[in-house]
Write an enzyme that holds these catalytic residues in place. Structure first.
Site, mmCIF file in Angstrom:
data_model
loop_
_atom_site.group_PDB
_atom_site.id
_atom_site.type_symbol
_atom_site.label_atom_id
_atom_site.label_comp_id
_atom_site.label_asym_id
_atom_site.label_seq_id
_atom_site.Cartn_x
_atom_site.Cartn_y
_atom_site.Cartn_z
ATOM 1 N N ASP A 31 1.185 -35.857 7.241
ATOM 2 C CA ASP A 31 0.280 -35.152 6.321
ATOM 3 C C ASP A 31 0.907 -33.837 5.868
ATOM 4 O OD1 ASP A 31 0.020 -34.014 8.914
ATOM 5 O OD2 ASP A 31 -1.945 -33.188 8.418
ATOM 6 N N GLU A 95 -1.629 -32.938 11.504
ATOM 7 C CA GLU A 95 -1.209 -31.715 12.167
ATOM 8 C C GLU A 95 -1.756 -30.526 11.398
ATOM 9 O OE1 GLU A 95 1.155 -28.182 13.102
ATOM 10 O OE2 GLU A 95 1.032 -29.194 11.186
#
Ligand SMILES: [Zn+2]
Length: 357
Positions: A31, A95
């Site tokens: 991500d 994250e």
């Protein structure tokens, strides 16, 4: 392995010959933080290559690392070396947004998918600047409300100036904190730039006019704590400082700095100023990586061999995901190969070397 549809964590294993001998690379996340295309000169959602520069959202944090580890796996697959140690790579889906729990590495660890990685070093590949990161600070946030007594400023001896009381209370707490949480020899060893700190970062007071002593004042701030101290100990000792102040706020009076009329107790009226101190959360401890780990020595030697020099560093921010894994028994070693000065993030600490909080 996915915990929500469309967002899969990927675990890839290259088996070694010795059972239980393992080395893992985790933390490279798929991500990225949001990007607003109108503020970008190039399309953030497409990789643009110009000379030796790569442009696109997440090239440094962390898709460059995903590419690096993919390349490592491809090389292993092509050459099929017989290794004693199994190599495991875990790409994670989340994250950047710590408020989304239960879909990335936290859930993989919770459900036991990473248990076998505990027997060897775990390299967390999401830092920058090609040097081992060996420590991070703990962190706590606080709010302090100080109550005085509203009065006309022409008769200051009849009131309790909450701004002055707040400033003196903060100074007292800081003085005690810096005596109790001195820089330790390990902080030099881990190359921390700053020692543990407690400081105010926001202040406000009751609105009023300039000829009034303000009746209350609120100060907020944080603590950044070396990982060799415990945040629970900070909470305990700071509560003791506050109890001392509230038992007798007059201990903070100092005519040399505030003149003869600023008082924090008014014995004639049986009144005294009060300090209410509150932690905004329990806080979290920092990390000190194990410097005796074979993983640490390996990354140290590899960095030195490639770059000619190695300068392990520690950071004043906190790294919650990594700390949780370390608490669960993983031998965390942190590194990464982006360049922090070219990283763009949504946060004001855009030049911080890792996604620290
Ligand atoms: Zn990252």
């Amino acid at each position: 392995m996915h915990f929500v549809d469309g967002r899969g964590n990927v675990i890839i294993r290259y088996p070694g010959t010795v059972p239980g001998k393992v080395c893992s690379f985790v933390g490279s996340h798929l991500d990225v933080v949001p990007a607003n295309p109108t503020s970008w000169e190039r399309n953030p959602f497409k990789l643009t290559v110009e000379g030796d520069m790569l442009y696109g959202r997440g090239t440094t944090d962390c898709l460059g690392h995903v590419a690096l580890l993919t390349d490592l796996l491809c090389t292993l697959a092509e050459h099929k070396p017989a290794l004693k140690t199994s190599v495991v790579v875990v790409f994670i889906v989340n994250e950047e947004n710590s408020s989304f729990v239960g879909l990335g590495v936290d859930q993989l660890a919770k459900e036991g998918y990473l248990d076998k990685l505990k027997s060897g070093p775990l390299f967390w590949i999401d830092a920058a600047d090609s040097q081992p990161c060996i420590g991070s600070a703990g962190n706590l946030q606080w709010k302090m409300k100080v109550t005085g007594k509203l009065f006309h400023s022409g008769l200051p001896h009849k009131g309790i100036n909450s701004i002055e009381l707040a400033m003196d209370a903060v100074a007292y707490i800081q003085r005690r904190f810096f005596q109790d949480f001195k820089r330790l020899p390990q902080e030099d060893e881990y190359n921390f730039v700053t020692q543990s700190t407690l400081k105010p970062t926001q202040i406000s007071c009751a609105p009023g006019s300039l000829n009034q002593l303000p009746p209350d004042c609120t100060v907020e701030g944080d603590v950044r704590l070396a990982p060799f101290y415990d945040v629970a100990e900070v909470r305990r000792v700071v509560s003791a400082y506050i109890a001392e102040i509230n038992a007798n706020p007059a201990v903070l009076e100092n005519p040399e700095t505030r003149g003869p009329h600023s008082k924090y107790t008014l014995p004639d009226e049986n009144k005294k100023g009060a300090v209410e101190f509150q932690w905004l959360a329990d806080g979290e401890n920092g990390i000190a990586c194990n410097l005796n780990s074979v993983g640490y020595h390996a990354i140290l030697e590899a960095t030195k061999a490639i770059l000619g020099d190695v300068k392990p560093y520690s950071i004043g921010g906190s790294l919650p995901l990594i700390r949780e894994l370390q608490e669960h028994g993983f031998d965390m070693q942190i590194s990464g190969y982006g360049i922090s000065t070219t990283k763009r993030t949504a946060s004001p600490i855009s030049t911080a070397p890792i996604n620290q909080q």
